[in-house]
Write a protein that holds these residues in place. Sequence first.
Motif, PDB file in Angstrom:
ATOM      1  N   THR A 374       0.848  -1.179   0.000  1.00  0.00           N
ATOM      2  CA  THR A 374       0.000   0.000   0.000  1.00  0.00           C
ATOM      3  C   THR A 374       0.889   1.236   0.000  1.00  0.00           C
ATOM      4  O   THR A 374       1.547   1.531   0.998  1.00  0.00           O
ATOM      5  CB  THR A 374      -0.913   0.020   1.243  1.00  0.00           C
ATOM      6  N   PRO A 375       0.969   1.951  -1.115  1.00  0.00           N
ATOM      7  CA  PRO A 375       1.891   3.079  -1.189  1.00  0.00           C
ATOM      8  C   PRO A 375       1.465   4.236  -0.304  1.00  0.00           C
ATOM      9  O   PRO A 375       0.280   4.511  -0.133  1.00  0.00           O
ATOM     10  CB  PRO A 375       1.853   3.477  -2.667  1.00  0.00           C
ATOM     11  N   SER A 376       2.451   4.892   0.266  1.00  0.00           N
ATOM     12  CA  SER A 376       2.208   6.080   1.080  1.00  0.00           C
ATOM     13  C   SER A 376       2.766   7.294   0.341  1.00  0.00           C
ATOM     14  O   SER A 376       3.931   7.278  -0.074  1.00  0.00           O
ATOM     15  CB  SER A 376       2.893   5.937   2.443  1.00  0.00           C
ATOM     16  N   PRO A 377       1.956   8.345   0.158  1.00  0.00           N
ATOM     17  CA  PRO A 377       2.461   9.516  -0.578  1.00  0.00           C
ATOM     18  C   PRO A 377       3.590  10.235   0.153  1.00  0.00           C
ATOM     19  O   PRO A 377       4.411  10.909  -0.469  1.00  0.00           O
ATOM     20  CB  PRO A 377       1.222  10.412  -0.712  1.00  0.00           C
ATOM     21  N   THR A 378       3.628  10.098   1.457  1.00  0.00           N
ATOM     22  CA  THR A 378       4.702  10.717   2.244  1.00  0.00           C
ATOM     23  C   THR A 378       5.439   9.632   3.022  1.00  0.00           C
ATOM     24  O   THR A 378       4.841   8.620   3.420  1.00  0.00           O
ATOM     25  CB  THR A 378       4.137  11.754   3.227  1.00  0.00           C
ATOM     26  N   PRO A 379       6.714   9.816   3.265  1.00  0.00           N
ATOM     27  CA  PRO A 379       7.476   8.792   3.989  1.00  0.00           C
ATOM     28  C   PRO A 379       7.031   8.681   5.439  1.00  0.00           C
ATOM     29  O   PRO A 379       6.602   9.666   6.049  1.00  0.00           O
ATOM     30  CB  PRO A 379       8.921   9.282   3.889  1.00  0.00           C
ATOM     31  N   PRO A 380       7.111   7.492   6.018  1.00  0.00           N
ATOM     32  CA  PRO A 380       6.696   7.317   7.408  1.00  0.00           C
ATOM     33  C   PRO A 380       7.700   7.928   8.372  1.00  0.00           C
ATOM     34  O   PRO A 380       8.915   7.869   8.143  1.00  0.00           O
ATOM     35  CB  PRO A 380       6.660   5.798   7.556  1.00  0.00           C
ATOM     36  N   GLU A 381       7.223   8.520   9.446  1.00  0.00           N
ATOM     37  CA  GLU A 381       8.103   9.035  10.479  1.00  0.00           C
ATOM     38  C   GLU A 381       8.407   7.967  11.524  1.00  0.00           C
ATOM     39  O   GLU A 381       9.494   7.919  12.090  1.00  0.00           O
ATOM     40  CB  GLU A 381       7.488  10.264  11.143  1.00  0.00           C
ATOM     41  N   GLU A 382       7.418   7.104  11.783  1.00  0.00           N
ATOM     42  CA  GLU A 382       7.613   5.979  12.675  1.00  0.00           C
ATOM     43  C   GLU A 382       6.648   4.867  12.287  1.00  0.00           C
ATOM     44  O   GLU A 382       5.651   5.104  11.603  1.00  0.00           O
ATOM     45  CB  GLU A 382       7.426   6.363  14.148  1.00  0.00           C
ATOM     46  N   ARG A 383       6.980   3.653  12.692  1.00  0.00           N
ATOM     47  CA  ARG A 383       6.136   2.506  12.375  1.00  0.00           C
ATOM     48  C   ARG A 383       6.200   1.506  13.522  1.00  0.00           C
ATOM     49  O   ARG A 383       7.218   1.417  14.214  1.00  0.00           O
ATOM     50  CB  ARG A 383       6.601   1.795  11.104  1.00  0.00           C
ATOM     51  N   ARG A 384       5.115   0.764  13.683  1.00  0.00           N
ATOM     52  CA  ARG A 384       5.144  -0.392  14.572  1.00  0.00           C
ATOM     53  C   ARG A 384       5.656  -1.559  13.741  1.00  0.00           C
ATOM     54  O   ARG A 384       5.011  -1.979  12.773  1.00  0.00           O
ATOM     55  CB  ARG A 384       3.766  -0.681  15.153  1.00  0.00           C
ATOM     56  N   THR A 385       6.797  -2.077  14.116  1.00  0.00           N
ATOM     57  CA  THR A 385       7.471  -3.095  13.318  1.00  0.00           C
ATOM     58  C   THR A 385       7.786  -4.307  14.182  1.00  0.00           C
ATOM     59  O   THR A 385       8.232  -4.170  15.323  1.00  0.00           O
ATOM     60  CB  THR A 385       8.780  -2.535  12.724  1.00  0.00           C
ATOM     61  N   CYS A 386       7.580  -5.481  13.614  1.00  0.00           N
ATOM     62  CA  CYS A 386       7.840  -6.728  14.331  1.00  0.00           C
ATOM     63  C   CYS A 386       9.065  -7.411  13.734  1.00  0.00           C
ATOM     64  O   CYS A 386       9.469  -7.118  12.603  1.00  0.00           O
ATOM     65  CB  CYS A 386       6.631  -7.649  14.247  1.00  0.00           C
ATOM     66  N   LEU A 387       9.629  -8.338  14.476  1.00  0.00           N
ATOM     67  CA  LEU A 387      10.797  -9.059  13.978  1.00  0.00           C
ATOM     68  C   LEU A 387      10.900 -10.433  14.615  1.00  0.00           C
ATOM     69  O   LEU A 387      10.432 -10.669  15.724  1.00  0.00           O
ATOM     70  CB  LEU A 387      12.089  -8.272  14.221  1.00  0.00           C
ATOM     71  N   SER A 388      11.499 -11.336  13.872  1.00  0.00           N
ATOM     72  CA  SER A 388      11.821 -12.656  14.414  1.00  0.00           C
ATOM     73  C   SER A 388      13.274 -12.628  14.879  1.00  0.00           C
ATOM     74  O   SER A 388      14.119 -11.973  14.271  1.00  0.00           O
ATOM     75  CB  SER A 388      11.616 -13.741  13.359  1.00  0.00           C
ATOM     76  N   VAL A 389      13.535 -13.335  15.957  1.00  0.00           N
ATOM     77  CA  VAL A 389      14.872 -13.362  16.546  1.00  0.00           C
ATOM     78  C   VAL A 389      15.230 -14.809  16.892  1.00  0.00           C
ATOM     79  O   VAL A 389      14.410 -15.539  17.458  1.00  0.00           O
ATOM     80  CB  VAL A 389      14.957 -12.495  17.823  1.00  0.00           C
TER      81      VAL A 389
END
Length: 419
Positions: A374-389
Amino acid sequence: MFVLLCLLVAPACGSRLPESAFEPAARTPTGPAAAGPLRVGIIASTTSPVGGDAFSGPGEGARAYFDRVNAQGGIGGRRVEVETCDDGGSGIGNTGCVHRLVDRRRVFALVATTALDYAGAPLVSRAGVPDIGGQPIGAAYDTYPHLYGIYGSQAPRTGGAPGWGGTLYGGTEVYRYFKTARGARSAAVVAYNQSASAAYARLVTQGLKAEGYAVTQEQVDFALPNFRAVAADLKARGTDLVFDALDAHGNARLCEAMDGAGVRVTAKVTNVQNWNDDVATAYARAPHCRNALWVTGSSRNHADAAHPAVREFRAALRGRTLTQWQLEGWAAAMWFTDAARSCLPDVTRACVEGFLNRAEPYTARGLLLPVSFTPSPTPPEERRTCLSVARWQDGRGWLDQGPDMTENCFTVPQLPYRP
């Protein structure tokens, strides 16, 4: 993860065939089998300056999945026919592979592309060939329409400059995790004096500093790396974490030098490219560093046999040395297959791309963190991001750390960088 941030310079020439030339020719509707096979292409830098087999994993996983699909009757009765091409790790070779697969073999789609220099990306995009689940080694998957990287993208992807006006953004979730879960406060970043490696190292350094780490940058010569000098400096500084922008061979040599110098760290954090089951052999002479290996990524640990989708992957590749990139290639082939099946009985590129661009994120039965375009017209300033470890332990292999990857999440700033 280790992403070689190469800025691909696209040649001016390219495919001049119209979109209709790549669609299956009209046929009498006498059943799915009469439509013929669905031909897909896999481009990989199987032989490259980085070393043999460094980029072969995704293609291996994708082919294994397609073998499974064909054994179960194909897609709506149509067999998936796989065409492979080794581009040799060069831009010229990559462009040649694109011409061979797209112009001459007329593949319906590319799957699990893993190219050191994806110089042919604009030709693929111009031809309207969907490229599904490729590894984002360069900036192509944040630049061109019809290209869908394995981790998704919010970038406009208009075919001009990468990302937002030539700027991409990356989060600090990896560094937040080690600060929160392991109490780390200092880190070193080791890279080659090679442009892609150095660019990635700068991005890692920027993220570490944003999370408040004291950071040391270490650079070694690509041809004659002096890892002993790096290890001596790490010991003198008492560094908590070591990150790298190195290949598998370089990582093993760095670990040997660290063990030789008596360096003990909280974690030697490597990348998804080195997340494989060859650790005991590759790091045979570095037992301390070997058991301090940690890895982070955006896909489920290939050693997590308790998960049903991972079990299927492991059963299909039984007898091989397993890697995380194989699992991601398997997920890429699953993605294409799910998209094609959603279009039955009339599998067209437009329909397949409609599946890829839908609002609902894709997870490949839980193998991937939710992926969307889903394209965003403006860049994100912050995001909730998950990760595997995961971390390596002798006798037990790669063990998951912390909560499930879908719950191991942080809201972090998105830092700008230019590829």
